[in-house]
Design a protein around this motif. Structure first.
Motif, PDB file in Angstrom:
ATOM      1  N   PHE A 104      39.593 -37.570  11.580  1.00  0.00           N
ATOM      2  CA  PHE A 104      39.846 -36.198  10.901  1.00  0.00           C
ATOM      3  C   PHE A 104      40.993 -35.605  12.277  1.00  0.00           C
ATOM      4  CE2 PHE A 104      34.977 -36.348   9.199  1.00  0.00           C
ATOM      5  CZ  PHE A 104      35.899 -36.980   8.613  1.00  0.00           C
ATOM      6  N   GLY A 105      40.730 -35.629  12.791  1.00  0.00           N
ATOM      7  CA  GLY A 105      41.710 -34.935  13.885  1.00  0.00           C
ATOM      8  C   GLY A 105      43.090 -34.863  13.916  1.00  0.00           C
ATOM      9  N   LEU A 106      43.551 -36.026  13.115  1.00  0.00           N
ATOM     10  CA  LEU A 106      44.172 -36.163  12.862  1.00  0.00           C
ATOM     11  C   LEU A 106      45.801 -34.778  11.977  1.00  0.00           C
ATOM     12  CD1 LEU A 106      44.804 -40.260  12.053  1.00  0.00           C
ATOM     13  CD2 LEU A 106      46.095 -39.209  14.363  1.00  0.00           C
ATOM     14  N   SER A 107      44.728 -34.857  11.405  1.00  0.00           N
ATOM     15  CA  SER A 107      45.621 -32.444  10.718  1.00  0.00           C
ATOM     16  C   SER A 107      45.413 -31.991  11.643  1.00  0.00           C
ATOM     17  CB  SER A 107      44.974 -33.312   9.329  1.00  0.00           C
ATOM     18  OG  SER A 107      43.387 -32.460  10.281  1.00  0.00           O
ATOM     19  N   GLY A 108      44.637 -31.913  12.848  1.00  0.00           N
ATOM     20  CA  GLY A 108      44.498 -31.058  13.948  1.00  0.00           C
ATOM     21  C   GLY A 108      43.754 -30.144  13.855  1.00  0.00           C
ATOM     22  N   SER A 109      42.831 -30.420  12.626  1.00  0.00           N
ATOM     23  CA  SER A 109      41.691 -29.559  12.572  1.00  0.00           C
ATOM     24  C   SER A 109      40.519 -30.582  12.197  1.00  0.00           C
ATOM     25  CB  SER A 109      41.732 -28.132  11.885  1.00  0.00           C
ATOM     26  OG  SER A 109      42.135 -28.453  10.614  1.00  0.00           O
ATOM     27  N   ILE A 110      39.335 -29.359  11.712  1.00  0.00           N
ATOM     28  CA  ILE A 110      38.016 -30.436  10.961  1.00  0.00           C
ATOM     29  C   ILE A 110      37.803 -29.663  10.209  1.00  0.00           C
ATOM     30  CG2 ILE A 110      35.783 -31.833  10.929  1.00  0.00           C
ATOM     31  CD1 ILE A 110      36.019 -32.120  14.188  1.00  0.00           C
ATOM     32  N   SER A 111      37.988 -29.681   8.698  1.00  0.00           N
ATOM     33  CA  SER A 111      37.996 -28.718   8.124  1.00  0.00           C
ATOM     34  C   SER A 111      36.430 -29.140   7.413  1.00  0.00           C
ATOM     35  CB  SER A 111      39.008 -29.045   6.060  1.00  0.00           C
ATOM     36  OG  SER A 111      38.201 -30.429   5.654  1.00  0.00           O
ATOM     37  N   ARG A 112      36.248 -27.866   6.367  1.00  0.00           N
ATOM     38  CA  ARG A 112      34.118 -27.740   6.063  1.00  0.00           C
ATOM     39  C   ARG A 112      34.267 -29.364   5.153  1.00  0.00           C
ATOM     40  NH1 ARG A 112      33.176 -21.413   3.471  1.00  0.00           N
ATOM     41  NH2 ARG A 112      33.203 -20.620   5.766  1.00  0.00           N
ATOM     42  N   ILE A 113      34.804 -29.303   4.912  1.00  0.00           N
ATOM     43  CA  ILE A 113      34.227 -30.399   3.397  1.00  0.00           C
ATOM     44  C   ILE A 113      33.934 -31.957   4.720  1.00  0.00           C
ATOM     45  CG2 ILE A 113      35.527 -32.273   1.604  1.00  0.00           C
ATOM     46  CD1 ILE A 113      34.309 -29.722   0.673  1.00  0.00           C
ATOM     47  N   GLU A 114      35.769 -31.831   5.587  1.00  0.00           N
ATOM     48  CA  GLU A 114      35.144 -32.976   6.826  1.00  0.00           C
ATOM     49  C   GLU A 114      33.783 -32.709   7.264  1.00  0.00           C
ATOM     50  OE1 GLU A 114      39.701 -34.395   7.161  1.00  0.00           O
ATOM     51  OE2 GLU A 114      38.621 -32.921   8.360  1.00  0.00           O
ATOM     52  N   GLY A 115      32.957 -31.716   7.541  1.00  0.00           N
ATOM     53  CA  GLY A 115      31.713 -30.944   8.610  1.00  0.00           C
ATOM     54  C   GLY A 115      30.192 -31.831   7.553  1.00  0.00           C
ATOM     55  N   LEU A 116      30.705 -31.245   6.414  1.00  0.00           N
ATOM     56  CA  LEU A 116      29.838 -31.195   5.167  1.00  0.00           C
ATOM     57  C   LEU A 116      29.674 -33.195   5.556  1.00  0.00           C
ATOM     58  CD1 LEU A 116      27.697 -30.496   3.178  1.00  0.00           C
ATOM     59  CD2 LEU A 116      29.343 -30.605   1.418  1.00  0.00           C
ATOM     60  N   PHE A 117      30.290 -33.463   4.953  1.00  0.00           N
ATOM     61  CA  PHE A 117      30.933 -35.380   5.027  1.00  0.00           C
ATOM     62  C   PHE A 117      29.508 -35.105   6.761  1.00  0.00           C
ATOM     63  CE2 PHE A 117      32.145 -39.386   6.133  1.00  0.00           C
ATOM     64  CZ  PHE A 117      32.156 -40.437   4.936  1.00  0.00           C
ATOM     65  N   CYS A 118      30.276 -35.157   7.592  1.00  0.00           N
ATOM     66  CA  CYS A 118      29.327 -35.540   8.450  1.00  0.00           C
ATOM     67  C   CYS A 118      27.931 -35.374   8.473  1.00  0.00           C
ATOM     68  CB  CYS A 118      30.203 -34.964   9.998  1.00  0.00           C
ATOM     69  SG  CYS A 118      32.091 -35.400  10.253  1.00  0.00           S
ATOM     70  N   CYS A 119      27.723 -34.608   8.463  1.00  0.00           N
ATOM     71  CA  CYS A 119      26.407 -34.012   8.135  1.00  0.00           C
ATOM     72  C   CYS A 119      25.762 -35.088   7.069  1.00  0.00           C
ATOM     73  CB  CYS A 119      26.323 -32.587   7.435  1.00  0.00           C
ATOM     74  SG  CYS A 119      26.684 -31.743   8.310  1.00  0.00           S
ATOM     75  N   VAL A 120      26.238 -34.934   5.789  1.00  0.00           N
ATOM     76  CA  VAL A 120      25.098 -36.292   5.168  1.00  0.00           C
ATOM     77  C   VAL A 120      25.442 -37.603   5.922  1.00  0.00           C
ATOM     78  CG1 VAL A 120      26.348 -37.136   2.705  1.00  0.00           C
ATOM     79  CG2 VAL A 120      26.290 -34.602   3.457  1.00  0.00           C
ATOM     80  N   LEU A 121      26.615 -37.983   6.481  1.00  0.00           N
ATOM     81  CA  LEU A 121      26.799 -39.044   7.328  1.00  0.00           C
ATOM     82  C   LEU A 121      24.658 -39.439   7.856  1.00  0.00           C
ATOM     83  CD1 LEU A 121      29.721 -40.714   7.938  1.00  0.00           C
ATOM     84  CD2 LEU A 121      28.433 -40.903   6.381  1.00  0.00           C
ATOM     85  N   LEU A 122      25.090 -38.063   9.048  1.00  0.00           N
ATOM     86  CA  LEU A 122      24.134 -37.886   9.577  1.00  0.00           C
ATOM     87  C   LEU A 122      22.403 -37.358   8.852  1.00  0.00           C
ATOM     88  CD1 LEU A 122      22.668 -37.131  12.786  1.00  0.00           C
ATOM     89  CD2 LEU A 122      22.886 -34.960  12.220  1.00  0.00           C
ATOM     90  N   VAL A 123      22.016 -37.770   7.666  1.00  0.00           N
ATOM     91  CA  VAL A 123      21.406 -37.018   7.285  1.00  0.00           C
ATOM     92  C   VAL A 123      20.464 -38.853   6.489  1.00  0.00           C
ATOM     93  CG1 VAL A 123      19.526 -36.912   4.684  1.00  0.00           C
ATOM     94  CG2 VAL A 123      21.512 -35.202   6.366  1.00  0.00           C
TER      95      VAL A 123
END
Length: 361
Positions: free
Chosen positions: A117-136
């Motif tokens: 995710f950091g390859l683009s220079g930032s973590i977007s809101r969509i990527e953040g949501l994806f992380c939260c879904v993975l955690l659940v």
């Protein structure tokens, strides 16, 4: 005088909070008929990751989103090297075989995902949501798997295997409520004690003329890991070795999927990932996470010698951070320098594999 009181009070709160947290978590594990490992991976890990979450969210609200990544990655490195190292020195740690199938791979995947995710220079809101879904999904699977394993094993054999000292009062609602109260008070004391100690140490360092950058790289970075450190150390000393390791691995997963995922969702434009983190800190985290697999698997645990080596390596990492802080602003670690710093890990892992027999039962 106030600084001294803050340091002493912070340590007292940390020790007391760690003791209450471990007692409450252990009794809840017995009452729920699940292993301390499951409690450590979920409830305890969530609680001890609270300082990292607070720092990340405050950074995002203040517009300094880059601090969120640095704090989470630095805390994960501290968890693996400092906390496991000190805990293993206190008492050799055991690693449950289930962690090799599920939890350690999840920890590695989370670290690699952060780098991608950091390859683009930032973590977007969509990527953040994806992380939260993975955690659940991970939490749901972990809890269901823990209950399924508990249903297969008898209560007596499970308690003996997990080294739980069973308290009959945990079978009553009153006992369960008291253990939940212990756990909540323990978490509150841990977080409050960590904040009190960090504030006092920052003021002390400023009094000696230490720069804010060095303070951030050392005192604050270690300070947000104090709840994990005290919890794992107390669990190790009390014989709850599964809880000690589970707390660290679970916290590392949470620091990326929850802390950074939620922060990216809160920040209007996502959270920034600076070049230095991409070139040094995140790759370093991935490598030591991968190195943990053969070290743990060689004997299903961490010996005191290995714990000492991990602690020394963390000291070297801190020394490098302080040295790098003296470079001109914006200087990025070259790949050759990163490879030289990582080089000692390879012979260490090879020696562990060759000279420590694997546990077969």
């Amino acid at each position: 005088m106030f600084i001294l009181l803050g340091i002493v009070g912070g340590f007292i709160a940390l020790i007391g909070g760690g003791e209450l947290l471990v007692r409450g978590a252990s009794n809840l594990a017995a009452a729920a008929r699940v292993s301390p490992l499951i409690i450590g991976l979920t409830v305890v890990a969530f609680g001890t990751s609270a300082p990292e979450l607070a720092v990340a969210l405050q950074s995002c609200y203040a517009g300094k989103t880059g601090l969120a990544v640095g704090n989470a990655v630095g805390s994960n490195i501290s968890n693996l090297l400092l906390i496991l190292g000190i805990s293993a020195l206190a008492a050799p740690l055991a690693v449950n075989v289930r962690m090799f199938r599920i939890d350690i791979p999840a920890m590695i995947v989370a670290a690699v995902l952060l780098w991608v995710f950091g390859l683009s220079g930032s973590i977007s809101r969509i990527e953040g949501l994806f992380c939260c879904v993975l955690l659940v999904a991970y939490f749901t699977f972990t809890i269901r798997q823990g209950r399924r394993e508990s249903a297969v094993a008898t209560s007596e054999s499970l308690i003996a295997e997990s080294e739980i000292t069973y308290d009959p009062r945990t079978s009553t609602w009153g006992g369960v409520v008291m253990d939940i109260v212990k756990l909540v008070i323990g978490l509150a004391l841990l977080v409050g004690g960590a904040n009190l100690l960090v504030d006092a140490c920052v003021k002390l360092a400023q009094g000696f003329g230490v720069s804010d950058l060095v303070i951030g790289l050392t005192v604050v970075a270690i300070g947000t890991s104090l709840p994990e450190l005290v919890t794992s150390l107390m669990a190790s000393l009390r014989g709850q070795r599964d809880l000690a390791v589970g707390n660290v691995v679970g916290s590392n997963i949470l620091n990326i999927l929850l802390v950074l995922g939620l922060s990216a969702m809160v920040a209007p434009t996502g959270i920034a990932v600076d070049a230095q983190s991409m070139h040094f800190d995140i790759p370093f985290l991935i490598v030591i996470s991968l190195a943990a697999v053969p070290i743990f698997f060689s004997g299903f645990g961490i010996t005191r010698i290995e714990g000492g080596a991990m602690l020394l390596y963390y000291v070297a990492y801190l020394a490098y951070l302080v040295w790098h802080a003296g470079r001109p602003a914006g200087t990025v670690t070259p790949i050759s320098e990163l490879l030289m710093f990582l080089a000692p890990i390879v012979p260490l892992v090879v020696l562990v594999i060759l000279f420590r027999p694997r546990k077969t039962s």
